[in-house]
Structures are given as structure tokens and as C-alpha cells.
Design a protein around this motif. Structure first.
Motif: not given
Lengths: 423, 278
Positions: A234-235, A241-247, A249-258
Motif C-alpha cells: 500500500l502506497e 497507478r494501480e491498486g489502492h493507496s493506504f487511505h 484501502y482503510f477508507d480514511l481521508p488522505f493526509s500527509g501525516d500517514h
């Protein structure tokens, strides 16, 4: 009366020296004018500096006695030491718990986590160098070379072949360990100062090669676009580009803090692995042989210990942890250049080990925190930052010449501590 | 000379530049015996030791070391640590312990090679396999046995460097014994000891000879110390062997008496060749 006289005499001599030094250094100033350079003579600055030296010397001479008396009463870490000794396990657990919960504590912002990550890199480097300097007693002034080797190994594999961080990590460690053996082999016969000078040279060679071998390392421009570590694929980006990113996958709002928090945990785990490794290997035959080699090489030979293999294994393992930390550093920054691997880095890492008390794991944590956070805290005094930093080091060395927490615990004991009866 | 010859030195010669420290020295040391090399200061005793234990490479000579049931090895070709692995343990004139390590650790380090194999070169040890811990416990048992024998069992966890001088000497002997040698070489073991301590030392050496069945080779410049514990004495003077045999024979050898007391017109016991390590 004679005391006053000696004080003035010493101060007079000191200010004479100061005058002679300050005359060319401070007294003249060159100014650029339209047509060229012209000299300006700054006699006020000259007088001021000489007066400062005179007064300072007087004060120093007259308070010398006081300083020596007060030394005895300065607080020592005796209490802290006894607490750590008595509840060794629980103290370590508390430190680890605090470290684990750190990103979720109140008042801890992005900048604090980032700074903690930086401290942990140096803690890991300190623990790695401790194998070479603290246990095996080989003074290594070029440790940053292995840090650089690890960083460039990952940067090249990551950018050229698109390999992931986790796949490259062991390779970076192995390549650095190989360089450790390469450096170790020619310096086997050297000890102390001579060893320090050769290792210092080795560190510089690596940096100079990285600066000039443009085809490989990009030279002074460095390498950019180094892949970030992923959590099981998870990026930590807004979109992939493909697959999911971390936020996603876990259904979180995107944040740079992650990403910042994730990096913190990665280095925390790497550092803890280093720590457990060093603590364990110290109690194994190889660890005891390192210490024995530090104490007396000739006696080691007479007991059948192969000094070549023993020293090389210390160099290799120390270098390996430097390489792992380097790979993490490259991944965290996303960009590296030879600028990051100058001699001052080696000096800081060595200072961490020496200040922490050679061989003390927790001492290294304290020293790393102090040496990294102090310059950060002093940012406002930017110009005098290194001056204060140096002063702090001198004071620590006066106050605790063997390091903050210098105390060697035997690797195995016959009796429970403090008693004389068999277990 | 005896059936179980452990060490045979043949035509050993050691030159440092133009200085001949040992010339054409031949002798042997047997299992189950205490062999003493004695001689005035500067006779070349320590040089013999340093050749035997690999610190110097002899200029000429063959040093054959034969442990029962094993192939003979030639010490003049070997590195110091390999000689130690072949079964020669030694102590030093100026004690070389690991001062910052504990007494027990000193004895465990002596068993390094066995423990290293047991820990599969640290892999089994890092994984915490029982195979390693069994070996470690065995090593501790052996160390305890020797600590008991030299009377330092209650000081096991102290720093070796803190011990009194006499205890350090005995600890160094125990450390050499923990490496399980077939020949124990002692470089002036009685130096700096008082009468009681040196009596206890003699007791210990006899005990080691009788119970361990190993050979002991020791250097001493004080004749009275070696006379009552040695089975065989080799006397050196100016790098040459002047006498070799039973203590009673050596004691009355006129050449030995001359070397120690000097002749009437040339009375100088401490005739030392300059620059010669003793």
C-alpha cells in the motif's frame, strides 16, 4: 595579593596572545569598492576582543578553585543508573512504549514526528557503530561511508530497477557489510589513532567517488525520485497507478501525516531490531571475543581466538546496520546526494557513541536525542549553534568523562547482582 | 628422553639483526612433567617462549609438538592463534588478563572456539537454540571448577582488573587451563608473589600436572623456586644451553653455578645483553 597578581599576569599574557591573533583576524577588514578592494582598520573591534579575553581570563583564574570544588557536587546519573539497573526490563519497556505511542500523543505534530524519525536514524547508527567502537574497540571515523553505501545501493536499485524498499533493504545491508570487510581487511594491523585516520580517509574516498562518478551516482546532483516504503504494497500517495493507496484501502481521508507516521514506525522497528541484535550478540562467544580483543589482542591470540575473523565480523556487522539505516534515509528523503555524507556525520555518530558511554544502549539514545535536538532547538542562534554544541560536548566530557551512562554489566554472572551466594 | 614426548625443540636459533638471542638450542618437554627453563636475566628464556607460541618466527630450527593420538605439528610455521588451538596455553610475564571483563568472563573467553562451534558461528546463539545454551552451561561448569581450585569462586563476578596481583596470576593460569591445553607454558609465574602465594602456586602446578596429565613448561630466573617442583631443568646462559637434566644434577653443575654466581674476577650476576627481551 599574590593571587591577584598572578591572575593579572595570566590575563595579561592571554590578552597579548588574543591581540596578536585578533590583529590580522579581526583588526583588518577588506571592503569591495567599485574599483577593487580596500582595507578598513577596525580598532574598536580589536580593543573589545582583547578586553573580553582579559576579563574572561581574570574571572576564570579567580573561580578556578570554586569550579574544582563544585565538580564534586554536580549531580551524577547515579540515581537514574540504579533505577535502570534494578528495573532493567521495566525501564526498557517504558521507553519502548513511549516510543510506540509517541505519534498519538497530544501536542505531537508532523514536525515532532519527523524530528523523532531523524533522532531514531541516529540512534540506530549509534547502536551499529557501538559494535565497532564500543565492543570491539576499533576507532572508526568513517562510519558514514557505510551509511552512504546503503543509501546509494537502495537509491540505484530503486530508481533503475524499480525494486521495492523492503526487497532492497537486505541487499543494502549486505553490500554495506561487504564494504565493511573491504575496509577492514587492510586495516587489521592498525589500532587507535592510525586506524581512525585510515577509516576517516575511507569515508572521504567514498564521498569523493560518489561526487565524481557522475555516470553511476549522478555526481553532485544526486539521485531523486527514490521509491518510498510501502505497507504490504500500500502506497502513501493520494493516487496510485494501480491498486489502492493506504487511505483508500482503510477508507480514511488522505493526509500527509500517514506517511510521516509510517516512516517513524519503520525506523523504530529497524532500530529495535538493531538493539535486540546487539544485546544478544554481546552475550554470545563472538561478542565476548570482540570485548576481549578490545582489552588485549595478544592474550586473545594465546587463547586461540582468530583476530582477523573476529575484527572483520565486527566491521561487517557494524557496517551492515549503517547500510540499513542508509537505505531508510534514502527512502525517507526521496533524494540523496554526496552532501548528506560528509565527515561531520561520522563525527556526530561517533560523538553519540562516546557521549552515551561506550557499550551503553540507553546512553546512546540519550546522547542521540541531545545531539540532534540541541542544534534544532538552537536554530535561532543559527550562527553560534555549533559553538554552543561544542561547549555542551566539552562540559559533558568534563562532567562525565566516560560518557553519560558508562557502566559495563558482565555478559553472564554466577551470582544474582549484589549477593555472594550461588544461584 | 621420555616416552610421551610432547614438545621437541631442535637447533632453535633466533637472531635479531646481528644479535643472537638463542643459538642452537635443543631440548624436549614431556607429558606429565614440569620442565623448567632457567637462566640469569637476559639469557633468552622469554625469547624461547615467544618462538614456541608464535610471537616470533625462529631464524633456524624445528619445533615439533605432538599431542597423543594426533599428528605432530610444526610450530615454527604457524600463527600464534593456531598454535594455541593446537594445544599450547600460555601466561605472560606481565599479566595479560581482560581487565574490564569479569573473572568468569575471562574463563569463558578462553573456551571461545568450542563455544563458537556450538553456537554455529553465532547463528544458533542468535536464534536461542538449546544446543548453544547446553554448551554455555558446560563452559560455566568448567570455569567454576577452576575458580574453585584457585580459590576465587566468590569473586567470579568481579572485574578481573580489580583483583590483587597474586589472584590475577592464578586467574591467568586458570584461564590458560580453560582453553584445555596439552602443554601449559608459564612465563615467570612466581614473579612478584610473596612466599605464601608462591607456595600455593607450586601446589597448584603440581596438582595440574598430576590430575590433568598435561605437560608444564615454565620459565624462572630464581633457582630456588623451580628446584622443588621441576622434574626436568634446562639452563640457559647467553642464549645457549649450559645444562639439562634432573634438578639435583643441574644444581651441582659447575657451569650453572658459574653462570649464576660468576667467576671470581668477573662477578656480575645481572650481565644482560643490551636490547635483549627477557
Amino acid at each position: 595579593m599574590t593571587a591577584v597578581f598572578t591572575a593579572f599576569k595570566e590575563a595579561g599574557l592571554a590578552s597579548l596572545v588574543a591581540f596578536l591573533l585578533a590583529l590580522p583576524l579581526i583588526g583588518f577588514r577588506t571592503n569591495t569598492t567599485g574599483t577593487g578592494l580596500n582595507f578598513e582598520f577596525r580598532w574598536e573591534a580589536l580593543v573589545v576582543s582583547v578586553v573580553i579575553v582579559f576579563v574572561g581570563r581574570c574571572v576564570l583564574t579567580s573561580t578556578r578553585g570554586l569550579w574544582q570544588q563544585s565538580r564534586l557536587h554536580l549531580p551524577s546519573f547515579g540515581y537514574l543508573r540504579s533505577v535502570i539497573d534494578r528495573r532493567r526490563v521495566s525501564f526498557a519497556v517504558i521507553v519502548v512504549l513511549v516510543a510506540l505511542l509517541f505519534p498519538f500523543m497530544p501536542e505531537v505534530d508532523r514536525r515532532a514526528i519527523d524530528l523523532a524519525t531523524l533522532v531514531l536514524i541516529y540512534v540506530m547508527l549509534g547502536w551499529g557503530l557501538n559494535i565497532v567502537v564500543g565492543l570491539a574497540g576499533l576507532l572508526d571515523l568513517g562510519y558514514v561511508a557505510f551509511y552512504a553505501v546503503g543509501a546509494y545501493t537502495f537509491a540505484l536499485l530503486g530508481t533503475v530497477y524499480d525494486w521495492s524498499f523492503w526487497g532492497c533493504l537486505p541487499i543494502a545491508g549486505a553490500v554495506a557489510a561487504m564494504f565493511g570487510v573491504l575496509l577492514g581487511y587492510p586495516v587489521l594491523r592498525l589500532r587507535g589513532d592510525y586506524l581512525a585516520i585510515v577509516t576517516l580517509g575511507f569515508g572521504e574516498i567514498i564521498r569523493v567517488v560518489l561526487t565524481n562518478w557522475v555516470a553511476l551516482s549522478g555526481g553532485p546532483n544526486g539521485i531523486a525520485g527514490i521509491p518510498r516504503p510501502t505497507l504490504f504494497g500500500l502506497e502513501f500517495t493520494r493516487r496510485t497507478r494501480e491498486g489502492h493507496s493506504f487511505h483508500e484501502y482503510f477508507d480514511l481521508p488522505f493526509s500527509g501525516d500517514h506517511r510521516i507516521t509510517f516512516l517513524y514506525y519503520v525506523i523504530l522497528i529497524l532500530a529495535l531490531v538493531t538493539n535486540v541484535f546487539v544485546l544478544r550478540i554481546r552475550k554470545l562467544p563472538i561478542g565476548r571475543a570482540w570485548e576481549a580483543l578490545r582489552e588485549d589482542e595478544i592474550a586473545c591470540r594465546s587463547l586461540g581466538i582468530n583476530p582477523v575473523n573476529t575484527k572483520l565480523s565486527a566491521f561487517a556487522l557494524g557496517a551492515m546496520f549503517g547500510g540499513l539505516a542508509g537505505a531508510f534515509f534514502a527512502s525517507r528523503n526521496g533524494f540523496i546526494s554526496p552532501e548528506s555524507f560528509t565527515f561531520i556525520e561520522s563525527a556526530i555518530i561517533l560523538s553519540i557513541v562516546v557521549l552515551g558511554g561506550m557499550g551503553s544502549q540507553i546512553g546512546i539514545v540519550l546522547a542521540a536525542a541531545a545531539l540532534i535536538l540541541l542544534p534544532e532547538a538552537l536554530r535561532e542562534f543559527s550562527e553560534y549553534r555549533m559553538l554552543v554544541f561544542g561547549l555542551a560536548m566539552v562540559l559533558v566530557m568534563l562532567w562525565r568523562p566516560r560518557g553519560l551512562l558508562a557502566h559495563r554489566k558482565p555478559t553472564l554472572t554466577l551470582y544474582p547482582s549484589g549477593s555472594r551466594t550461588l544461584k | 628422553m621420555t616416552i610421551n614426548e610432547l614438545l621437541r625443540v631442535e637447533h632453535l636459533t633466533m637472531r635479531f639483526g646481528g644479535l643472537v638471542a638463542i643459538s642452537d638450542l635443543s631440548f624436549s618437554a614431556a607429558q606429565g612433567e614440569i620442565t623448567a627453563i632457567i637462566g640469569p636475566n637476559g639469557a633468552g628464556k622469554t625469547t624461547v617462549f615467544n618462538c614456541l607460541t608464535g610471537f616470533y618466527k625462529p631464524t633456524v630450527g624445528r619445533l615439533t609438538f605432538t599431542v597423543q593420538g594426533k599428528q605432530p605439528v610444526y610450530l615454527e610455521r604457524m600463527d600464534g592463534f593456531r598454535i594455541a588451538r593446537a594445544g599450547i596455553g600460555r601466561t605472560f610475564q606481565n599479566i595479560r588478563l581482560f581487565p574490564a571483563m569479569s573473572v568468569l568472563e575471562n574463563l569463558i573467553v578462553a573456551q571461545h572456539n568450542e563455544l563458537m562451534r556450538a553456537s554455529l558461528f553465532s547463528v544458533a546463539g542468535l536464534l536461542g537454540l538449546s544446543r548453544y545454551y547446553d554448551a554455555e552451561n558446560e563452559a560455566i561448569e568448567l570455569a567454576k571448577k577452576w575458580l574453585d581450585r584457585i580459590g576465587l569462586i566468590s569473586d567470579a563476578d568481579r572485574q578481573a582488573g580489580e583483583l590483587p596481583y597474586g589472584d590475577q596470576r592464578r586467574l591467568e593460569i586458570a584461564r590458560a587451563m580453560c582453553s584445555k591445553p596439552a602443554l601449559l607454558c608459564l612465563d615467570e609465574p612466581a614473579a612478584g608473589l610473596n612466599r605464601n602465594e608462591s607456595g600455593a602456586l607450586n601446589e597448584l602446578l603440581r596438582d595440574i600436572r598430576d590430575t590433568q596429565g598435561i605437560g608444564i613448561l615454565l620459565i624462572e630466573h630464581d633457582m630456588s623456586v623451580v628446584m622443588n617442583i621441576s622434574d626436568h631443568i634446562v639452563v640457559l646462559d647467553y642464549g645457549q644451553k649450559i645444562s639439562d637434566g634432573f634438578p639435583t644434577v643441574v644444581r651441582h653443575d659447575p657451569r650453572v653455578i658459574r653462570a649464576y654466581l660468576g667467576e671470581e674476577e668477573d662477578y656480575d650476576v645481572d650481565a644482560v645483553q643490551p636490547g635483549l627481551p627477557c
